[in-house]
Structures are given as structure tokens and as C-alpha cells.
Design a protein around this motif. Structure first.
Motif, PDB file in Angstrom:
ATOM      1  N   SER A   1      -6.993  -6.300  49.900  1.00  0.00           N
ATOM      2  CA  SER A   1      -6.434  -4.967  49.653  1.00  0.00           C
ATOM      3  C   SER A   1      -7.505  -3.911  49.897  1.00  0.00           C
ATOM      4  CB  SER A   1      -5.921  -4.847  48.216  1.00  0.00           C
ATOM      5  OG  SER A   1      -4.899  -5.802  47.970  1.00  0.00           O
ATOM      6  N   PRO A   2      -7.139  -2.747  50.431  1.00  0.00           N
ATOM      7  CA  PRO A   2      -8.123  -1.681  50.643  1.00  0.00           C
ATOM      8  C   PRO A   2      -8.750  -1.248  49.323  1.00  0.00           C
ATOM      9  CG  PRO A   2      -6.067  -1.207  51.803  1.00  0.00           C
ATOM     10  CD  PRO A   2      -5.796  -2.362  50.900  1.00  0.00           C
ATOM     11  N   TYR A   3     -10.013  -0.885  49.367  1.00  0.00           N
ATOM     12  CA  TYR A   3     -10.710  -0.464  48.159  1.00  0.00           C
ATOM     13  C   TYR A   3     -11.806   0.524  48.526  1.00  0.00           C
ATOM     14  CZ  TYR A   3     -14.672  -3.485  49.384  1.00  0.00           C
ATOM     15  OH  TYR A   3     -15.746  -4.055  50.017  1.00  0.00           O
ATOM     16  N   VAL A   4     -12.314   1.217  47.491  1.00  0.00           N
ATOM     17  CA  VAL A   4     -13.459   2.104  47.659  1.00  0.00           C
ATOM     18  C   VAL A   4     -14.536   1.660  46.694  1.00  0.00           C
ATOM     19  CG1 VAL A   4     -12.130   4.076  48.454  1.00  0.00           C
ATOM     20  CG2 VAL A   4     -12.499   3.761  46.007  1.00  0.00           C
ATOM     21  N   GLN A   5     -15.772   1.986  47.018  1.00  0.00           N
ATOM     22  CA  GLN A   5     -16.920   1.696  46.163  1.00  0.00           C
ATOM     23  C   GLN A   5     -17.293   2.959  45.396  1.00  0.00           C
ATOM     24  OE1 GLN A   5     -19.342  -1.689  48.597  1.00  0.00           O
ATOM     25  NE2 GLN A   5     -19.538   0.374  49.412  1.00  0.00           N
ATOM     26  N   LEU A   6     -17.272   2.848  44.055  1.00  0.00           N
ATOM     27  CA  LEU A   6     -17.590   3.982  43.197  1.00  0.00           C
ATOM     28  C   LEU A   6     -18.911   3.761  42.491  1.00  0.00           C
ATOM     29  CD1 LEU A   6     -14.116   4.550  41.465  1.00  0.00           C
ATOM     30  CD2 LEU A   6     -14.949   5.492  43.628  1.00  0.00           C
ATOM     31  N   VAL A   7     -19.502   4.860  42.029  1.00  0.00           N
ATOM     32  CA  VAL A   7     -20.677   4.805  41.163  1.00  0.00           C
ATOM     33  C   VAL A   7     -20.244   5.221  39.771  1.00  0.00           C
ATOM     34  CG1 VAL A   7     -22.982   5.689  40.715  1.00  0.00           C
ATOM     35  CG2 VAL A   7     -22.231   5.323  43.077  1.00  0.00           C
ATOM     36  N   GLU A   8     -20.272   4.260  38.826  1.00  0.00           N
ATOM     37  CA  GLU A   8     -19.897   4.522  37.440  1.00  0.00           C
ATOM     38  C   GLU A   8     -20.976   3.951  36.525  1.00  0.00           C
ATOM     39  OE1 GLU A   8     -16.072   2.974  36.596  1.00  0.00           O
ATOM     40  OE2 GLU A   8     -14.985   4.368  37.930  1.00  0.00           O
ATOM     41  N   ASP A   9     -21.498   4.809  35.653  1.00  0.00           N
ATOM     42  CA  ASP A   9     -22.528   4.387  34.690  1.00  0.00           C
ATOM     43  C   ASP A   9     -23.715   3.743  35.396  1.00  0.00           C
ATOM     44  OD1 ASP A   9     -20.889   5.289  32.618  1.00  0.00           O
ATOM     45  OD2 ASP A   9     -19.867   3.344  32.483  1.00  0.00           O
ATOM     46  N   GLY A  10     -24.074   4.284  36.558  1.00  0.00           N
ATOM     47  CA  GLY A  10     -25.233   3.787  37.275  1.00  0.00           C
ATOM     48  C   GLY A  10     -25.023   2.463  37.979  1.00  0.00           C
ATOM     49  N   LYS A  11     -23.787   2.044  38.138  1.00  0.00           N
ATOM     50  CA  LYS A  11     -23.515   0.768  38.789  1.00  0.00           C
ATOM     51  C   LYS A  11     -22.418   0.950  39.843  1.00  0.00           C
ATOM     52  CE  LYS A  11     -24.669  -2.138  34.781  1.00  0.00           C
ATOM     53  NZ  LYS A  11     -24.171  -3.172  33.848  1.00  0.00           N
ATOM     54  N   VAL A  12     -22.376  -0.002  40.760  1.00  0.00           N
ATOM     55  CA  VAL A  12     -21.346  -0.018  41.790  1.00  0.00           C
ATOM     56  C   VAL A  12     -20.096  -0.683  41.228  1.00  0.00           C
ATOM     57  CG1 VAL A  12     -20.691  -0.871  44.073  1.00  0.00           C
ATOM     58  CG2 VAL A  12     -23.015  -0.054  43.665  1.00  0.00           C
ATOM     59  N   VAL A  13     -18.954  -0.011  41.388  1.00  0.00           N
ATOM     60  CA  VAL A  13     -17.676  -0.526  40.927  1.00  0.00           C
ATOM     61  C   VAL A  13     -16.701  -0.476  42.104  1.00  0.00           C
ATOM     62  CG1 VAL A  13     -15.759  -0.208  39.327  1.00  0.00           C
ATOM     63  CG2 VAL A  13     -18.097   0.240  38.578  1.00  0.00           C
ATOM     64  N   HIS A  14     -15.929  -1.525  42.274  1.00  0.00           N
ATOM     65  CA  HIS A  14     -14.902  -1.559  43.317  1.00  0.00           C
ATOM     66  C   HIS A  14     -13.559  -1.182  42.714  1.00  0.00           C
ATOM     67  CE1 HIS A  14     -17.347  -4.610  45.944  1.00  0.00           C
ATOM     68  NE2 HIS A  14     -17.969  -3.468  45.738  1.00  0.00           N
ATOM     69  N   ARG A  15     -12.832  -0.258  43.397  1.00  0.00           N
ATOM     70  CA  ARG A  15     -11.512   0.163  42.931  1.00  0.00           C
ATOM     71  C   ARG A  15     -10.511   0.019  44.079  1.00  0.00           C
ATOM     72  NH1 ARG A  15     -13.003  -0.077  38.495  1.00  0.00           N
ATOM     73  NH2 ARG A  15     -13.252   1.559  36.911  1.00  0.00           N
ATOM     74  N   ALA A  16      -9.451  -0.742  43.829  1.00  0.00           N
ATOM     75  CA  ALA A  16      -8.392  -0.869  44.826  1.00  0.00           C
ATOM     76  C   ALA A  16      -7.635   0.449  44.928  1.00  0.00           C
ATOM     77  CB  ALA A  16      -7.443  -1.992  44.457  1.00  0.00           C
ATOM     78  N   VAL A  17      -7.283   0.843  46.129  1.00  0.00           N
ATOM     79  CA  VAL A  17      -6.588   2.112  46.359  1.00  0.00           C
ATOM     80  C   VAL A  17      -5.401   1.884  47.288  1.00  0.00           C
ATOM     81  CG1 VAL A  17      -8.618   3.555  45.993  1.00  0.00           C
ATOM     82  CG2 VAL A  17      -8.110   2.693  48.287  1.00  0.00           C
TER      83      VAL A  17
END
Length: 392
Positions: free
Chosen positions: A314-330
Motif C-alpha cells: 500500500s502507498p505510504y509516506v515517511q513522517l518524523v514524529e518524536d525524533g523518529k521515522v514513522v511510516h503512515r499508509a495513505v
């Protein structure tokens, strides 16, 4: 008494030794914990990002467009062709020379044509003489019939001869007109105002009927012929604006959809569309152009198209949350242009989320992030994660 004093002293020594041992053990445990934490930090991956490596997800006005490309052509162009065969004379124009409609551009040797005209004229004169003879014969026979010297059938015959002579004369006159037109056709004139694009014959050559002599194009009205797929042609409408980039020119060129071919091309099933160009200054026929037809615009939460990754199911974006990389499906929606870049509407992330751009590459989820050249961007209040800070 001395015995109790000894016992007390021994107890004090034991307490002091115990306190010292406890303190040493605590210090050793703290040192071990610090070493373990340092080892954990060293084992956990860390990536350094610049402010230009991230962007905030925010509401954007997305301008939807349809990419088009094709060659520039003159709306009006024409070939000067030979209408009669003969030797080509007086052709002095070359590529790039301007011409006006009706201007004489060349001549074809007219000796043969003039001889045919003279012959036709003589035949017409002879036919006219036959009419005079037939008229006199008819008038004489009519007088004789009135006096009863000849029969009525003889008069009918003379009348038919007169009618035949007149018809022959009319045919001869038509031949004269045809021969005269052939002489006039030895003079070649420009059918439109424009510029000579090609010189296809040389003086002294013998040209055949319909032989091409010159090509003239009118550069005051140019258009781009674009080839579209069947799917893309569905959204195209006459009157839609476009911006083109022409080969060799740095300035954008405004255009508009003027015509759409109602039939698809055989074989390829492609559809031809014609975009009229407003300002033709400095443009030439045959140049390649490409650009975008504006289909409309919409407002939506969007991120750069390059930030949406597709290396997972599934398509996703890479976010920066609390100083860490987080993957979120979009869920990706409409695409469009914003700030001269391709953006895409997305669902699944909050406004203000810090999105890692596509050129950074794939990062493992949980990777620590350190921003160089300044503090790390913080989510805006819209994302519910803290106070607003400037966009990177």
C-alpha cells in the motif's frame, strides 16, 4: 567498659565499610547503566536530515493539468504548383523570402501555350465563317420555299446546317478560353501572404502538371498538433488554456485548445488536438513544443508526489514524529501542480505532519532523526502535537 568500647568501634568500622561498599556498588551500577544506554544508542540507527529534506503536509490549491506535446505547424500554408507543363523561368525567391498573396513568383515558358491559343482562335474564326455561309444558305432556301421553287425539306436541311455551324463555333470559343487559361497559368502567383519555406524546383527545369515549385507558410497564425491517448482526450475541451515550452525558447508560450479531431487515428486510436498559439514572435514551423493544458483546480491536504512511496503493498509516506521515522499508509487522490512541483492529495495523515521527501530514500521505521543546521521541525497545532514552528 573497655570491652563495650571495642565492640562499638568494631560496629562503626563495619557500618563504614558497608556504606562504602554500597556506594561503590551504586556507582558501578550507574556506570554499567550508562554504558548500556550508550551501547543501545550506538546500536540504534541515526540519520541526519536537512530542512530541505522534509516538508509539511498542508492544504494546497492543486492545478490539474494534462501534459501535451507535438510539433508547431502553420494554420495556413500552401504549395505553388505548376498548372501547365513547361520550362520554369524567373524563379528568384528562396527560403525565408516574404511574399504577398497574388504576387508573381515564377513563370513557365509560354510558347507552347501561346501556339495552342492561336490554333484555337483560328479554329474559332473558321467556325464563325461557316456560320455566315450556313446563314446565307438558309436565307436563300427560305426565299425559294416562299416562291415554291424548292421543297420544305430542303429548307429544314439548311436550318440544321446553320444550327450545327453555330454549335461548332461555340465549341471553338470554349477551346479558345481553355487555351487562354493555359497561357495565363504560365504565370505562377502566391496564393497566400507568408514566407517561403521550401524551394522545390530550379529555373530551367521542365516541370510537369502539379509539380511543386514553392511552399509558403503564414507564420502569423501557428498551432501545435498534439497527439493524445483515448483516455486523456476525454477531459479535453475546446477553449481550455495551456502553457507551452517551445524547443529553443526560454519563455513560456500561452496557447488554447482550438480544435479536437472528432475521429481517432486508425491503428493507434490516438486523438489529434490543435492548440492555437497566441504570441508567435520568434516561433517557426516544425519546432517541438510540450506543455500542460489546464483542466481545473481543487483544494486538498497534499504532499509532494515524490514523497509517496510505493515499495510496500500500500502507498505510504515517511513522517518524523518524536525524533523518529514513522511510516503512515495513505490514500492518494487527485494530482496537480503547486509551486512548480507535482503534488498529490492524500488521506491518512494530519495537517502539519512533517513528511520526508522522496529523494531521501527509504528509511527503516523507528530510525532516529537528527536535523542539521537548526532545530528539528515541530508539528503545527493542526496536527495536535505541539506548538507551531516555521515550515522547513
Amino acid at each position: 567498659m573497655k570491652r563495650w568500647q571495642g565492640i562499638a568501634a568494631a560496629a562503626v568500622v563495619v557500618v563504614v565499610v558497608a556504606v562504602g561498599g554500597w556506594r561503590a556498588m551504586g556507582a558501578r551500577q550507574a556506570q554499567q547503566a550508562a554504558q548500556a544506554q550508550l551501547a543501545t544508542q550506538k546500536a540504534q540507527p541515526l540519520v541526519e536530515l536537512a530542512a530541505t529534506d522534509v516538508v509539511r503536509a498542508e492544504t494546497r490549491e492543486l492545478r490539474r493539468g494534462l501534459p501535451v506535446s507535438g510539433s508547431i505547424k502553420a494554420v495556413n500554408s500552401a504549395f505553388v504548383k505548376a498548372r501547365v507543363p513547361g520550362e520554369l523561368l524567373e524563379l528568384v525567391l528562396r527560403e525565408g523570402d516574404p511574399v504577398k498573396a497574388g504576387q508573381v513568383v515564377a513563370r513557365i515558358e509560354r510558347t507552347e501555350g501561346q501556339a495552342r491559343l492561336n490554333q484555337a482562335q483560328q479554329q474559332a474564326d473558321a467556325a464563325k465563317a461557316q456560320i455566315d455561309i450556313a446563314e446565307r444558305q438558309f436565307n436563300n432556301n427560305k426565299a425559294l420555299v416562299d416562291q415554291g421553287f424548292i421543297s420544305k425539306s430542303a429548307l429544314d436541311t439548311s436550318q440544321n446546317n446553320l444550327a450545327a455551324a453555330r454549335a461548332t463555333h461555340q465549341a471553338a470559343l470554349a477551346a479558345v478560353d481553355l487555351a487562354r487559361k493555359g497561357v495565363e497559368d504560365t504565370v505562377l502567383r502566391a496564393p497566400i501572404t507568408g514566407v517561403v519555406a521550401q524551394r522545390l524546383a530550379q529555373p530551367g527545369e521542365r516541370v510537369a502538371i502539379d509539380g511543386r515549385i514553392l511552399e509558403i507558410v503564414d507564420l502569423s497564425s501557428l498551432e501545435m498538433e498534439a497527439t493524445l491517448s483515448a483516455a486523456d482526450s476525454v477531459e479535453l475541451r475546446v477553449g481550455q488554456d495551456a502553457t507551452l515550452q517551445v524547443e529553443g525558447s526560454a519563455r513560456p508560450v500561452a496557447a488554447r485548445v482550438a480544435r479536437i479531431n472528432p475521429s481517432a487515428q486508425a491503428g493507434s486510436r490516438s486523438v489529434l488536438a490543435y492548440l492555437s498559439i497566441a504570441d508567435t514572435t520568434g516561433l517557426r514551423q516544425g519546432l517541438f513544443a510540450q506543455g500542460t493544458v489546464r483542466l481545473g483546480q481543487s483544494s486538498a491536504l497534499a504532499v509532494p508526489l515524490s514523497a509517496v512511496r510505493t515499495d510496500k503493498p500500500s502507498p505510504y509516506v515517511q513522517l518524523v514524529e518524536d525524533g523518529k521515522v514513522v511510516h503512515r499508509a495513505v490514500q492518494a487522490g487527485e494530482r496537480g501542480d503547486a509551486d512548480k512541483e507535482k503534488w498529490v492529495a492524500v488521506q491518512g495523515i494530519a495537517p502539519g505532519a512533517v513528511v520526508i521527501l522522496g529523494h531521501v530514500g527509504a528509511l527503516r521505521e523507528g530510525t532516529l532523526v537528527k536535523f542539521t543546521g537548526g532545530p528539528s521541525p515541530q508539528p503545527s497545532p493542526a496536527s495536535g502535537r505541539g506548538s507551531k514552528s516555521p515550515s522547513p
